[in-house]
Design a protein around this motif. Structure first.
Motif: not given
Length: 220
Positions: A38, A59, A88-90
């Protein structure tokens, strides 16, 4: 509405909300998770990813995109090409690509203060990727360095060299010292100016070089 009835309705609503929250909490702690890389900060398009920008975190499996990356080694040194990544974005495989962007951008991101030099493609280790650290060994002449027949010894000529490119990143690439990579492209590493001089001396004299992979420190 009588006061007691109002209190009962409000109490019921609170219990419903708490029950729902409890259900989601139980689902959250029991749902299977998988490791996913992430973003730890905002990573704009065109940015070469470095170790401090990403982190492996658990996740929920049901929320993981099909092409999500699970190993930081697959993203470090690659360039974001699709959409800005927010904290926080994968990181998905569709987001990144190797060999995109200028070599100068990689040098500034992965090894500020060092200079880029190239090594023959054939010395590349299997699985080597941008961001890896290697030691570079080369043949160093003993005695009369000007003599073509001078004896040589193998010495460490670059310590903690950072890999910027590997064969295949830059098809038909010309190396920093010209033509060392052939059709596959060279292994480009970042070293100190003093180490670059030693590597250049070894290459222009036609001497052999070799590399050894160092443990990746600080990457989880």
């Amino acid at each position: 509405m009588p006061k007691n009835k109002l209190v009962n309705v409000l109490t019921a609503l609170v219990l419903v909300v708490l029950s729902g929250a409890l259900v989601w909490y139980i689902i959250g702690i029991t749902a299977p998770t998988v490791p996913v890389v992430k973003a730890q900060k905002k990573i704009p398009v065109g940015t070469v990813i470095t170790g401090d920008m990403v982190k492996v975190q658990p996740m929920a499996r049901v929320d993981v995109p099909p092409d999500a990356v699970s190993d930081v080694r697959e993203v470090i040194g690659k360039t974001v090409i699709l959409g800005t990544l927010l904290p926080g974005d994968p990181v998905r495989k569709a987001h990144i690509k190797a060999g995109v962007g200028s070599l100068q951008a990689r040098l500034s991101s992965l090894a500020p203060g060092k200079v880029a030099v190239d090594l023959p493609a054939e010395i590349a280790l299997k699985g080597l990727s941008a961001g890896d650290k290697v030691m570079v060994f080369g043949e160093v002449p003993v005695g009369d360095a000007a003599s073509k027949t001078a004896a040589t010894v193998v010495e460490l000529i670059a310590r903690d060299a950072v890999v910027l490119e590997v064969p295949g990143d830059r098809p038909q690439g010309e190396g920093v010292f010209g033509g060392t990579g052939g059709s596959r492209g060279p292994v480009v590493v970042a070293v100190t100016p003093e180490e670059a001089k030693k590597i250049a001396n070894s290459i222009v004299r036609g001497k052999r070089t070799a590399i050894a992979l160092l443990p990746r420190e600080g990457v989880r």
